[in-house]
Design a protein around this motif. Sequence first.
Motif, mmCIF file in Angstrom:
data_model
loop_
_atom_site.group_PDB
_atom_site.id
_atom_site.type_symbol
_atom_site.label_atom_id
_atom_site.label_comp_id
_atom_site.label_asym_id
_atom_site.label_seq_id
_atom_site.Cartn_x
_atom_site.Cartn_y
_atom_site.Cartn_z
ATOM 1 N N ILE A 1 34.907 -40.552 38.321
ATOM 2 C CA ILE A 1 35.055 -40.529 36.860
ATOM 3 C C ILE A 1 33.733 -40.728 36.118
ATOM 4 C CG2 ILE A 1 37.458 -41.252 36.944
ATOM 5 C CD1 ILE A 1 36.509 -44.052 36.086
ATOM 6 N N GLU A 2 32.637 -40.762 36.823
ATOM 7 C CA GLU A 2 31.342 -41.010 36.190
ATOM 8 C C GLU A 2 30.999 -39.932 35.154
ATOM 9 O OE1 GLU A 2 26.680 -41.807 37.397
ATOM 10 O OE2 GLU A 2 28.141 -41.358 38.955
ATOM 11 N N GLU A 3 31.138 -38.669 35.512
ATOM 12 C CA GLU A 3 30.788 -37.592 34.594
ATOM 13 C C GLU A 3 31.680 -37.576 33.353
ATOM 14 O OE1 GLU A 3 30.426 -32.752 34.562
ATOM 15 O OE2 GLU A 3 30.215 -33.805 36.469
ATOM 16 N N PRO A 4 33.011 -37.634 33.512
ATOM 17 C CA PRO A 4 33.848 -37.685 32.298
ATOM 18 C C PRO A 4 33.564 -38.915 31.430
ATOM 19 C CG PRO A 4 35.196 -37.188 34.221
ATOM 20 C CD PRO A 4 33.821 -37.524 34.708
ATOM 21 N N ARG A 5 33.266 -40.032 32.056
ATOM 22 C CA ARG A 5 32.948 -41.252 31.297
ATOM 23 C C ARG A 5 31.679 -41.047 30.482
ATOM 24 N NH1 ARG A 5 32.100 -45.464 35.150
ATOM 25 N NH2 ARG A 5 34.341 -45.704 35.281
ATOM 26 N N GLU A 6 30.676 -40.423 31.069
ATOM 27 C CA GLU A 6 29.426 -40.168 30.353
ATOM 28 C C GLU A 6 29.673 -39.239 29.160
ATOM 29 O OE1 GLU A 6 26.616 -38.698 33.199
ATOM 30 O OE2 GLU A 6 26.421 -40.656 34.182
ATOM 31 N N LYS A 7 30.467 -38.200 29.374
ATOM 32 C CA LYS A 7 30.785 -37.262 28.299
ATOM 33 C C LYS A 7 31.552 -37.983 27.179
ATOM 34 C CE LYS A 7 31.012 -33.135 26.523
ATOM 35 N NZ LYS A 7 29.846 -32.459 26.014
ATOM 36 N N TYR A 8 32.502 -38.823 27.563
ATOM 37 C CA TYR A 8 33.275 -39.607 26.595
ATOM 38 C C TYR A 8 32.342 -40.489 25.763
ATOM 39 C CZ TYR A 8 36.280 -43.286 24.759
ATOM 40 O OH TYR A 8 36.886 -44.185 23.936
ATOM 41 N N ASN A 9 31.452 -41.216 26.425
ATOM 42 C CA ASN A 9 30.530 -42.102 25.720
ATOM 43 C C ASN A 9 29.605 -41.314 24.794
ATOM 44 O OD1 ASN A 9 31.551 -44.473 26.835
ATOM 45 N ND2 ASN A 9 30.196 -44.371 28.599
ATOM 46 N N GLU A 10 29.176 -40.159 25.250
ATOM 47 C CA GLU A 10 28.314 -39.299 24.427
ATOM 48 C C GLU A 10 29.051 -38.866 23.161
ATOM 49 O OE1 GLU A 10 26.796 -34.707 24.612
ATOM 50 O OE2 GLU A 10 26.839 -35.823 26.495
ATOM 51 N N LEU A 11 30.288 -38.423 23.315
ATOM 52 C CA LEU A 11 31.060 -37.982 22.152
ATOM 53 C C LEU A 11 31.406 -39.140 21.223
ATOM 54 C CD1 LEU A 11 33.424 -35.401 23.849
ATOM 55 C CD2 LEU A 11 31.560 -34.910 22.253
ATOM 56 N N LYS B 1 29.677 -34.637 16.144
ATOM 57 C CA LYS B 1 29.875 -33.674 17.227
ATOM 58 C C LYS B 1 31.374 -33.454 17.460
ATOM 59 C CE LYS B 1 28.646 -31.082 20.698
ATOM 60 N NZ LYS B 1 28.140 -29.751 20.486
ATOM 61 N N ILE B 2 32.155 -34.524 17.408
ATOM 62 C CA ILE B 2 33.612 -34.406 17.564
ATOM 63 C C ILE B 2 34.181 -33.541 16.447
ATOM 64 C CG2 ILE B 2 35.799 -35.665 17.530
ATOM 65 C CD1 ILE B 2 34.281 -38.014 18.827
ATOM 66 N N ASP B 3 33.746 -33.787 15.211
ATOM 67 C CA ASP B 3 34.215 -32.980 14.079
ATOM 68 C C ASP B 3 33.853 -31.510 14.268
ATOM 69 O OD1 ASP B 3 35.308 -35.183 12.822
ATOM 70 O OD2 ASP B 3 33.544 -35.517 11.538
ATOM 71 N N GLU B 4 32.651 -31.253 14.756
ATOM 72 C CA GLU B 4 32.210 -29.872 14.990
ATOM 73 C C GLU B 4 33.078 -29.185 16.054
ATOM 74 O OE1 GLU B 4 28.385 -27.520 16.888
ATOM 75 O OE2 GLU B 4 28.086 -29.546 16.099
#
Length: 53
Positions: A6-16, A22-25
């Motif tokens: 889950i490291e990659e999805p966690r990083e993406k989640y934290n980034e967003l 970015k979420i609105d876009e």
Amino acid sequence: MMNRFIEEPREKYNELMSSPDKIDEILREGAEKARSITSPFLNEIKRKIGIYV
């Protein structure tokens, strides 16, 4: 093992989560894409049931 999975999805989640703009876009782009796909179908349905000229 699970942490690596889950490291990659966690990083993406934290980034967003750190970038609400970015979420609105992403949501805006998704809505535009969905609208462009569904609009012709909805217009045809409205025309067939008589509420669209």
